[in-house]
Design a protein around this motif. Structure first.
Motif, PDB file in Angstrom:
ATOM      1  N   PRO A 208      -0.260   3.743 -10.086  1.00  0.00           N
ATOM      2  CA  PRO A 208       0.124   3.162  -8.795  1.00  0.00           C
ATOM      3  C   PRO A 208      -0.988   3.340  -7.763  1.00  0.00           C
ATOM      4  O   PRO A 208      -1.701   4.349  -7.759  1.00  0.00           O
ATOM      5  N   THR A 209      -1.117   2.375  -6.892  1.00  0.00           N
ATOM      6  CA  THR A 209      -2.121   2.463  -5.837  1.00  0.00           C
ATOM      7  C   THR A 209      -1.641   3.406  -4.740  1.00  0.00           C
ATOM      8  O   THR A 209      -0.451   3.753  -4.659  1.00  0.00           O
ATOM      9  N   ALA A 210      -2.566   3.819  -3.884  1.00  0.00           N
ATOM     10  CA  ALA A 210      -2.206   4.691  -2.763  1.00  0.00           C
ATOM     11  C   ALA A 210      -1.202   4.000  -1.848  1.00  0.00           C
ATOM     12  O   ALA A 210      -0.286   4.642  -1.313  1.00  0.00           O
ATOM     13  N   GLU A 211      -1.360   2.697  -1.663  1.00  0.00           N
ATOM     14  CA  GLU A 211      -0.419   1.951  -0.815  1.00  0.00           C
ATOM     15  C   GLU A 211       0.976   1.946  -1.430  1.00  0.00           C
ATOM     16  O   GLU A 211       1.983   2.050  -0.713  1.00  0.00           O
ATOM     17  N   GLN A 212       1.048   1.827  -2.749  1.00  0.00           N
ATOM     18  CA  GLN A 212       2.356   1.848  -3.403  1.00  0.00           C
ATOM     19  C   GLN A 212       3.005   3.224  -3.293  1.00  0.00           C
ATOM     20  O   GLN A 212       4.205   3.337  -3.037  1.00  0.00           O
ATOM     21  N   ARG A 213       2.231   4.264  -3.481  1.00  0.00           N
ATOM     22  CA  ARG A 213       2.795   5.617  -3.384  1.00  0.00           C
ATOM     23  C   ARG A 213       3.277   5.922  -1.967  1.00  0.00           C
ATOM     24  O   ARG A 213       4.136   6.784  -1.772  1.00  0.00           O
ATOM     25  N   ALA A 214       2.737   5.227  -0.992  1.00  0.00           N
ATOM     26  CA  ALA A 214       3.133   5.458   0.401  1.00  0.00           C
ATOM     27  C   ALA A 214       4.395   4.696   0.785  1.00  0.00           C
ATOM     28  O   ALA A 214       4.899   4.865   1.905  1.00  0.00           O
ATOM     29  N   LEU A 215       4.919   3.880  -0.124  1.00  0.00           N
ATOM     30  CA  LEU A 215       6.107   3.093   0.205  1.00  0.00           C
ATOM     31  C   LEU A 215       7.318   4.008   0.405  1.00  0.00           C
ATOM     32  O   LEU A 215       7.523   4.963  -0.355  1.00  0.00           O
TER      33      LEU A 215
END
Length: 606
Positions: free
Chosen positions: A118-125
Motif C-alpha cells: 500500500p502507498t503512504a496515501e492509502q495507509r493514511a486513509l
C-alpha cells in the motif's frame, strides 16, 4: 491480572542506556497505528472502568493485588496519572498539526495481492475501525478522569486533567461524526446478481422467487420506512421502497464518497471528502454497532460523558444502529423454516462466503435479542455458535491440512474498495475469529433466562476459553499475550510479539464474563417452591421449640436455637434471588431443629 502483568512487561520497557528508566512502547505485531495503539490502551482502560474490583480511578480504594501487578507504573496515586498520561500521548500522536484527529488505518491495511505494498496515501486513509476503537477508549478515559478528579486537589494536576478531557472529547466527537459519514445504504434491482445472492440466502424453504421477494419486502417495510427518513449523505434512499428494488444497510469501511460534511459547533479540523465505496461491509458494520452501543450504555448516561451536541450525534447514530440491527436480524431469521443464518457459511451479496461472516451476522442477531430476549431464538444462536466452534476446530481436532485453520491464520481478507479503483488494491485482514466467537458465546450466555440453556451456553464459553487461553504466546518462558494459533494447531510459529487486536478482543470477552459472574444466578421456580415449603416447615418447628421452652434451656441449646433463627432469617431474605442457597440454609436449620427435638425426647424418656 495476568493480562495486565503481561501488558506491563511487554509494553513498559527499559530505556536503553539508562539506569532503571522505563518508557511505554507503542505498537506490537502489527506495528503502531491509530487502531492498534487504541487497542493497546483499552487492554488497561476497559477492565479498570468496567469491573468494580479493577478500579484504578479511586486511589484510596485500589486493590492491593492490583497495585502489586501494576507496580512498574508506580503507586496508587501514580497509576491513574500514568494512564492519563498515556491517553494524552495517544491523543497527541493522532492529532494533525492543524488539530484534525487522525483515524488512519496505517499498518492494518494490507495489499490484496502478494508482492504489492500500500502507498503512504492509502495507509493514511481513515477507517471505520479507528472511529470505532476511539469511542470506547475516549469514553473510558473521560469516565476515568471524571471519577479520578474527585480526589485531586493540586491545581496543576486538575489543569492537566481538564486538558486531556477536552482533547478526548474532541476526538470522541470526530469519531462519532466519522461513523455518521460512513453509514451506507445499497439499493439494487431484484433481478441483479446482488439480489439473486440475497434471495438464495434467505429462501430456505425453496419458495417461488416472486413470493420470497414480496415477503422479504413486507418484512423489511418498517426498516425501509425508517431509512427513507434519513437524508444525510445517502443518495439511494428515494429508491428504497420501490417494489423492484432490494437493499442492504450498514457501514462502509470508511467515509464513503457520497458523504457530506456534518455541521458541528466545535472546530474538529477538516472533514475530508470520502473515498470509500458507498456500500455496507459486514465486518465494519459489526465493528460500528459495537462502538455505538457504548455510546448508549448505562455508564455513559450515569456519568454524563456526552455533551449536548454529542448527544445529538449519538441519537442519529442510535437510529442507524436500530435500523441496521433490525435489518440484519430480519434477514438472518427470515422465513418459517430454518433460519438463513443456520445455513453456514453465510454468503454476502457479492458472492463471498465464509464462516467468519456467519459469526458476524450471529453477532448482530445476538445484540438484537439483547433488546428483545427470546429463549428459543437464543437457543438457536447457541447452536449456531457451537456449530461454528466445531467447524473452526476450536472444539474439534483439526484434519490434516484443514482449510478451516485459515480462519485463524492468515484470516479472512476483505477487499476494501474505493469509489474509484485503488492501485494497488487493498484488503483488511480479519483473523480474530476465536476471541470474537468467545465474546459472542459469553454474550448469549448472559441473555439466556432458562437454566438449562444458560448451562449449555456457559459450557460452550468455557470450552472456547480453554482453547483461547492456550493460544497465549510465551516470551522468555513467561506467559505473554495473544495470539499464537500454532500452540494449538499444526501451524508454523508466528511473531511472538503481541497482537493488540486479538488481546483486546480477549479482554472484552473477560469483561463480559465478569459482568455475568456478578449478576444474580438464574432462579428456578420449582426450587423456589421447594424453598417456600421448607421455610414453612422450619418456621413452624422453630415456633414449636420456642413454645417448648428451648430458648430458656441451657446455653448450648439457646445457642443452637439462635443459629436456627439466623439461618431462617437469612433464607427468607435471599430466597427470591437465590432459592438454592436458601434451601441449603433451611436444610441445616431443619437438621438442628430435629436434633433439638430428639434431644428433648430422649431427656423426657429418662
Amino acid at each position: 491480572m495476568d493480562i495486565w502483568s503481561a501488558t506491563a512487561r511487554v509494553a513498559f520497557v527499559p530505556v536503553p542506556g539508562s539506569r532503571g528508566k522505563r518508557e511505554w512502547r507503542w505498537g506490537g505485531r502489527d506495528g503502531s497505528n491509530s487502531i492498534s495503539d487504541a487497542e493497546q490502551l483499552l487492554c488497561l482502560m476497559l477492565p479498570s472502568t468496567e469491573i468494580p474490583q479493577f478500579r484504578l480511578d479511586e486511589p484510596n480504594s485500589t486493590d492491593e493485588d492490583l497495585l502489586t501487578v501494576l507496580r512498574p507504573f508506580g503507586g496508587a496515586i501514580d497509576i491513574p496519572q500514568f494512564l492519563i498520561g498515556l491517553v494524552m500521548e495517544y491523543l497527541e500522536r493522532y492529532t494533525a498539526p492543524d488539530g484534525t484527529p487522525i483515524f488512519s488505518g496505517g499498518s492494518y491495511f494490507s495489499p490484496l495481492f502478494p508482492g504489492e505494498e500500500p502507498t503512504a496515501e492509502q495507509r493514511a486513509l481513515p477507517v471505520v475501525e479507528s472511529f470505532a476503537a476511539s469511542i470506547p477508549l475516549m469514553l473510558s478515559s473521560l469516565g476515568f478522569i471524571k471519577v479520578f478528579s474527585r480526589s485531586v486537589t493540586r491545581p496543576e494536576l486538575r489543569a492537566r486533567l481538564a486538558k486531556v478531557e477536552e482533547a478526548a472529547s474532541r476526538r470522541l466527537s470526530a469519531a462519532m461524526i466519522g461513523l455518521l459519514r460512513s453509514f451506507s445504504i445499497s439499493v439494487f434491482p431484484v433481478d441483479s446478481e446482488f439480489a439473486t445472492t440475497l434471495l438464495r440466502t434467505v429462501n430456505q424453504g425453496n419458495e417461488p422467487h416472486r413470493r420470497v421477494v414480496e415477503d422479504l419486502r413486507v418484512s423489511l417495510r418498517e426498516v425501509a420506512a425508517g431509512l427513507r427518513d434519513l437524508t444525510f449523505g445517502l443518495t439511494q434512499v428515494e429508491q428504497i421502497e420501490r417494489e423492484d428494488m432490494l437493499f442492504e444497510c450498514g457501514w462502509s469501511w470508511s467515509v464513503h464518497s457520497n458523504a457530506t460534511p456534518v455541521d458541528f459547533p466545535v472546530d474538529l479540523g477538516q472533514q475530508v471528502p470520502g473515498v470509500a465505496l458507498d456500500a455496507p461491509y459486514l465486518y465494519f458494520t459489526v465493528v460500528a454497532l459495537d462502538a455505538i452501543a457504548d455510546l448508549n450504555n448505562d455508564r455513559t448516561r450515569l456519568l454524563r460523558l456526552l455533551d449536548d451536541e454529542q448527544l445529538k450525534i449519538a441519537t442519529a447514530l442510535r437510529l442507524r444502529w436500530d435500523l441496521t440491527q433490525r435489518y440484519w436480524s430480519i434477514v438472518a431469521s427470515f422465513g418459517t423454516k430454518r433460519w438463513p443464518l443456520q445455513d453456514i457459511p453465510w454468503r454476502t451479496v457479492d458472492g463471498v462466503e465464509s464462516d467468519y461472516f456467519s459469526l458476524l451476522v450471529t453477532s448482530i442477531a445476538a445484540r438484537n435479542l439483547s433488546v428483545r430476549p427470546n429463549d428459543l431464538d437464543l437457543q438457536r444462536l447457541g447452536e449456531i455458535l457451537a456449530e461454528l466452534a466445531n467447524r473452526s476446530r476450536m472444539t474439534r481436532r483439526p484434519l490434516r491440512e484443514d482449510p478451516a485453520l485459515n480462519l485463524h491464520s492468515p484470516g479472512v481478507a476483505i477487499e476494501v474498495e474505493g469509489a474509484t479503483e485503488f492501485s494497488p488494491r487493498l484488503s483488511w485482514v480479519a483473523a480474530d475469529f476465536a476471541p470474537l466467537l468467545l465474546k459472542r458465546a459469553v454474550m448469549v450466555a448472559g441473555l439466556v433466562d432458562r437454566i438449562d440453556l444458560r448451562g449449555d451456553a456457559v459450557n460452550l464459553a468455557d470450552d472456547l476459553w480453554d482453547h483461547v487461553a492456550q493460544r497465549r504466546s510465551v516470551v522468555d518462558e513467561e506467559p505473554g499475550l495473544w495470539d499464537d494459533p500454532s500452540r494449538v494447531y499444526p501451524l508454523q510459529p508466528g511473531d511472538p510479539s503481541p497482537s493488540w487486536h486479538h488481546t483486546v478482543r480477549v479482554v472484552e470477552s473477560l469483561v463480559l464474563a465478569a459482568r455475568l459472574a456478578y449478576d444474580q444466578p438464574l432462579r428456578s421456580e420449582s426450587l423456589l417452591d421447594h424453598a417456600h415449603s421448607l421455610l414453612a416447615e422450619a418456621d413452624h418447628l422453630y415456633s414449636q421449640e420456642l413454645l417448648a421452652g428451648t430458648s430458656e434451656s441451657g446455653a448450648p441449646e439457646r445457642k443452637r436455637l439462635e443459629a436456627v433463627r439466623q439461618r431462617i432469617r437469612r433464607a427468607r431474605e435471599i430466597m427470591p434471588s437465590r432459592p438454592g442457597t436458601a434451601v441449603s440454609l433451611l436444610l441445616l436449620a431443619l437438621a438442628d431443629l430435629d436434633s433439638l427435638v430428639a434431644s428433648r425426647d430422649t431427656t423426657e424418656v429418662f
